[in-house]
Design a protein around this motif. Structure first.
Motif, PDB file in Angstrom:
ATOM      1  N   TRP A   1       4.120   7.215   0.817  1.00 49.79           N
ATOM      2  CA  TRP A   1       3.842   6.307  -0.290  1.00 49.79           C
ATOM      3  C   TRP A   1       4.086   6.992  -1.631  1.00 49.79           C
ATOM      4  N   LEU A   2       3.604   8.209  -1.786  1.00 45.58           N
ATOM      5  CA  LEU A   2       3.662   8.905  -3.066  1.00 45.58           C
ATOM      6  C   LEU A   2       5.096   9.157  -3.523  1.00 45.58           C
ATOM      7  N   PHE A   3       5.952   9.546  -2.592  1.00 46.56           N
ATOM      8  CA  PHE A   3       7.336   9.884  -2.957  1.00 46.56           C
ATOM      9  C   PHE A   3       8.321   8.737  -2.694  1.00 46.56           C
ATOM     10  N   ASN A   4       7.809   7.574  -2.281  1.00 45.47           N
ATOM     11  CA  ASN A   4       8.678   6.429  -1.956  1.00 45.47           C
ATOM     12  C   ASN A   4       9.745   6.814  -0.933  1.00 45.47           C
ATOM     13  N   ILE A   5       9.292   7.465   0.134  1.00 43.16           N
ATOM     14  CA  ILE A   5      10.199   7.817   1.223  1.00 43.16           C
ATOM     15  C   ILE A   5       9.622   7.285   2.532  1.00 43.16           C
ATOM     16  N   ARG A   6      10.471   7.150   3.516  1.00 47.37           N
ATOM     17  CA  ARG A   6      10.055   6.785   4.863  1.00 47.37           C
ATOM     18  C   ARG A   6      10.893   7.593   5.847  1.00 47.37           C
ATOM     19  N   GLY A   7      10.526   7.525   7.129  1.00 48.92           N
ATOM     20  CA  GLY A   7      11.252   8.263   8.150  1.00 48.92           C
ATOM     21  C   GLY A   7      11.039   7.635   9.513  1.00 48.92           C
TER      22      GLY A   7
ATOM     23  N   THR B   1     -11.215  15.194  -1.783  1.00 48.54           N
ATOM     24  CA  THR B   1     -10.860  13.857  -2.264  1.00 48.54           C
ATOM     25  C   THR B   1      -9.403  13.557  -1.946  1.00 48.54           C
ATOM     26  N   ASP B   2      -9.102  12.284  -1.791  1.00 50.51           N
ATOM     27  CA  ASP B   2      -7.724  11.832  -1.575  1.00 50.51           C
ATOM     28  C   ASP B   2      -7.383  10.841  -2.687  1.00 50.51           C
ATOM     29  N   PRO B   3      -6.728  11.289  -3.762  1.00 51.05           N
ATOM     30  CA  PRO B   3      -6.476  10.400  -4.903  1.00 51.05           C
ATOM     31  C   PRO B   3      -5.486   9.285  -4.598  1.00 51.05           C
ATOM     32  N   VAL B   4      -4.773   9.392  -3.497  1.00 52.33           N
ATOM     33  CA  VAL B   4      -3.742   8.400  -3.171  1.00 52.33           C
ATOM     34  C   VAL B   4      -4.293   7.253  -2.339  1.00 52.33           C
ATOM     35  N   GLN B   5      -5.373   7.489  -1.605  1.00 52.39           N
ATOM     36  CA  GLN B   5      -5.841   6.496  -0.637  1.00 52.39           C
ATOM     37  C   GLN B   5      -6.073   5.122  -1.269  1.00 52.39           C
ATOM     38  N   LEU B   6      -6.817   5.084  -2.345  1.00 53.68           N
ATOM     39  CA  LEU B   6      -7.111   3.794  -2.982  1.00 53.68           C
ATOM     40  C   LEU B   6      -5.872   3.238  -3.673  1.00 53.68           C
ATOM     41  N   MET B   7      -5.045   4.116  -4.259  1.00 54.81           N
ATOM     42  CA  MET B   7      -3.826   3.642  -4.926  1.00 54.81           C
ATOM     43  C   MET B   7      -2.935   2.883  -3.952  1.00 54.81           C
ATOM     44  N   LYS B   8      -2.730   3.426  -2.767  1.00 52.64           N
ATOM     45  CA  LYS B   8      -1.814   2.777  -1.834  1.00 52.64           C
ATOM     46  C   LYS B   8      -2.445   1.577  -1.142  1.00 52.64           C
ATOM     47  N   ALA B   9      -3.801   1.524  -1.136  1.00 52.13           N
ATOM     48  CA  ALA B   9      -4.475   0.369  -0.537  1.00 52.13           C
ATOM     49  C   ALA B   9      -4.324  -0.881  -1.395  1.00 52.13           C
ATOM     50  N   VAL B  10      -4.222  -0.714  -2.718  1.00 46.76           N
ATOM     51  CA  VAL B  10      -4.037  -1.853  -3.622  1.00 46.76           C
ATOM     52  C   VAL B  10      -2.537  -2.050  -3.822  1.00 46.76           C
ATOM     53  N   LYS B  11      -1.999  -3.043  -3.132  1.00 46.39           N
ATOM     54  CA  LYS B  11      -0.547  -3.255  -3.156  1.00 46.39           C
ATOM     55  C   LYS B  11      -0.094  -3.791  -4.513  1.00 46.39           C
ATOM     56  N   ASN B  12       1.073  -3.310  -4.960  1.00 39.43           N
ATOM     57  CA  ASN B  12       1.613  -3.794  -6.225  1.00 39.43           C
ATOM     58  C   ASN B  12       2.288  -5.153  -6.021  1.00 39.43           C
TER      59      ASN B  12
END
Length: 580
Positions: free
Chosen positions: A189-195, A280-291
């Motif tokens: 999610w953070l780097f906008n990559i998938r695999g 802490t995981d600063p990304v968890q809540l960010m990625k849970a709230v979809k843009n």
């Protein structure tokens, strides 16, 4: 096989060897390279822990797998420990009681920091021993070399540059020198990559560290080659996958590091324990709230998935007299999904349970358990798909012919429960444990309940089980205090399971949204659209409020799916979304 391990343990001075079902990233679905527990025990279930000591061995697993484990462990010299059964110790309790200050060997990459800390607090001496496993595993699968890929903005919605800036803003609040990421979904999610390294999950094997002015991705060079330019533009260096363990030596006692200790593996933790570690995981809540882009893609994807599931329901009902098995049903559903543009693969192993198998909450048919359906009773199918544009998860219980009054009543109670959340309004500040009672009310007032959560968060082209949002009345972790926010996707899936007879579960995914712009009130709106089988509804049991909600939902199902259905399917769809 176990004796070879014991000889290696003795030579290394170890009293016990712990082999969990985990990888270095806390993944729900580890890739084959990390499935050491499966290899050395012969037990193929998705969850379990193998413990070997000089006089014996034990395997801990949960109720989903008791029968399977008993069969697969027979004659192996491995005792089955049935988790959460009376008088059965946890694996950690057993270790602490048995080892009495001795040495426990493990590949410390496969133990979380939380678990390692607790084990050592109990007096256990942990020793890293990946070589014992590697040296005694002939033909061990190689790590995946599948290439990673970057998501275009029309799929991602927010640039990786902006996401990294948001993480750095959180780091600034903690005065952190670095933030370490090991969760594969966080990194994707953070780097906008998938695999394509992990079954059911489009992620790439990697670690990441974000510092104030630069980031680092630890990934196999071949895998990273297609995204090298993408990462360079983000001022992100590419280092070898295992180089992270040496890289963290650069941080000292005065440095503050952020990481999630529930996911960070214990080998990494040992390398940074001297630092000031903020859990802490600063990304968890960010990625849970979809843009907004993710939400729109999610909605489109669920229309496609609804078409596939509706076609399958029609097929399942009309072919029941001809006969098919549970595994053939799962294959047929997969075939309908493959017809949809952007479909990649399942988001988890399909649960297709007929009759008594429907009562096994996480049942998955195997050649040994596969049974044929009959033109009667209930077929429970819980499935999902990974698409370019979203992740789906849906359960439908299907009447294959005549059903009993008892089955209809159960079907309708579960339906009333599932529908209760679809129109429920609640103020901002509510978490899942505040709302679970709304779904359970139709059960509790009848003296009934179900032994699982009502809902879980769902990732965007990521894990079908994603925190921190969820719906359950018992809190298991502090993260479950997370408040619902507009843009979160959460499942709604109550059930009834009558052992040896049948199971019923209905599941929709929902979008948390404001009731109106700027309102302090939120609501759950369905994004899953497929019929509820009206052949199994007991209208005497169905409340008037649930009837109105069902009719409104079915009207929306028809409006959204009809433009995408074939001519011969429309009459069936109209019949099964009719008002009752």
């Amino acid at each position: 096989m176990l004796e070879k391990l014991r000889r290696a343990m003795e030579a290394a001075g170890m009293d016990m060897l712990l082999i969990p079902s985990a990888d270095p990233h806390g993944s729900e679905y580890p890739e084959e390279y990390f499935k050491a527990r499966k290899h050395f025990s012969g037990f193929t279930g998705s969850a379990g822990t193998l413990l070997i000591w000089r006089e014996g061995a034990g395997l801990w697993t949960d109720g989903r797998y008791f029968l399977q484990a008993e069969r697969q462990l027979e004659g192996s010299g491995i005792d089955l420990f049935k988790m959460r059964e009376p008088n059965v110790p946890t694996v950690n309790e057993f270790i602490a009681e048995s080892i009495k200050g001795g040495v426990l060997g493990a590949d410390l990459r496969t133990i979380s920091a939380h678990e390692g800390i607790e084990l050592e607090k109990s007096g256990v001496k942990l020793r890293d021993c990946p070589g014992i496993i590697d040296d005694n595993w002939e033909g061990r699968p190689a790590l995946s070399e599948e290439p990673a890929y970057a998501l275009p903005m029309e799929l991602a919605g927010v640039s990786a540059k902006d996401k990294l800036a948001a993480v750095r803003a959180e780091m600034e609040k903690q005065n952190a020198k670095a933030c370490i990421f090991t969760d594969l979904s966080d990194i994707a999610w953070l780097f906008n990559i998938r695999g394509n390294d992990v079954k059911y999950l489009p992620v790439a094997l990697s670690y990441a560290i974000v510092e104030k002015h630069k980031a680092y991705l630890f990934m196999d060079a071949k895998k990273a080659a297609p995204i090298a330019a993408h990462l360079k533009a983000l001022d992100t260096g590419i280092l070898p996958y295992n180089a992270i363990y040496e890289f963290t030596l650069r941080y000292g006692e005065q440095d503050t590091l952020m990481c999630a200790l529930s996911v960070l593996n214990y080998k990494l933790y040992k390398g940074i324990a001297r630092c000031n570690v903020v859990d802490t995981d600063p990304v968890q809540l960010m990625k849970a709230v979809k843009n907004p882009v993710e939400l729109e893609n999610f909605r489109r994807t669920h229309i496609k998935d609804g078409v596939a599931v509706t076609r399958f329901m029609r097929w399942a009902k009309t072919h029941a007299r001809e006969g098919y098995t549970e595994m053939q049903a799962a294959d047929a559903l997969e075939g309908f999904r493959k017809e949809q543009e952007g479909y990649m693969y399942p988001s988890f192993e399909t649960i297709a349970g007929y009759g008594p198998h429907g009562a096994i909450v996480h049942y998955s048919a195997t050649p040994e358990t596969d049974i044929p359906v009959k033109p009667e009773g209930l077929l429970l199918v819980d499935s999902g798909g990974q698409y370019m544009g979203g992740t789906t998860d849906i359960t439908r219980t299907i009447a294959l012919g005549p059903v009993t009054k008892e089955e209809k009543r159960a079907f309708t109670i579960v339906l009333e429960s599932m529908l209760a959340l679809l129109t429920f309004r609640f103020p901002r500040g509510c978490a899942g444990f505040n709302l679970d009672v709304i779904a359970r009310a139709p059960f509790w007032r009848r003296g009934m309940d179900y032994n699982h959560g009502t809902g879980h968060g769902v990732g965007y082209m990521l894990s079908v089980h994603e925190g921190p949002n969820g719906i359950r009345w018992q809190r298991r972790a502090k993260a479950e205090d997370a408040e619902f926010a507009p843009g979160m996707i959460t499942s709604d899936e109550p059930g009834i399971y009558i052992e040896g007879k049948y199971g019923v579960r209905h599941e929709n995914l929902t979008e948390c949204a404001e009731t109106e712009p700027g309102s302090r009130y939120l609501e759950f709106r369905p994004i899953t659209f497929a019929p509820i089988d009206l052949d199994a509804v007991d209208e005497e049991t169905l409340s008037e409020a649930a009837r109105r909600r069902l009719n409104a939902y079915h009207k929306e199902v028809y409006e959204k799916l009809a433009p995408h259905m074939r001519e011969e399917e429309l009459a069936w769809l109209k019949e099964y979304t009719r008002e009752i």
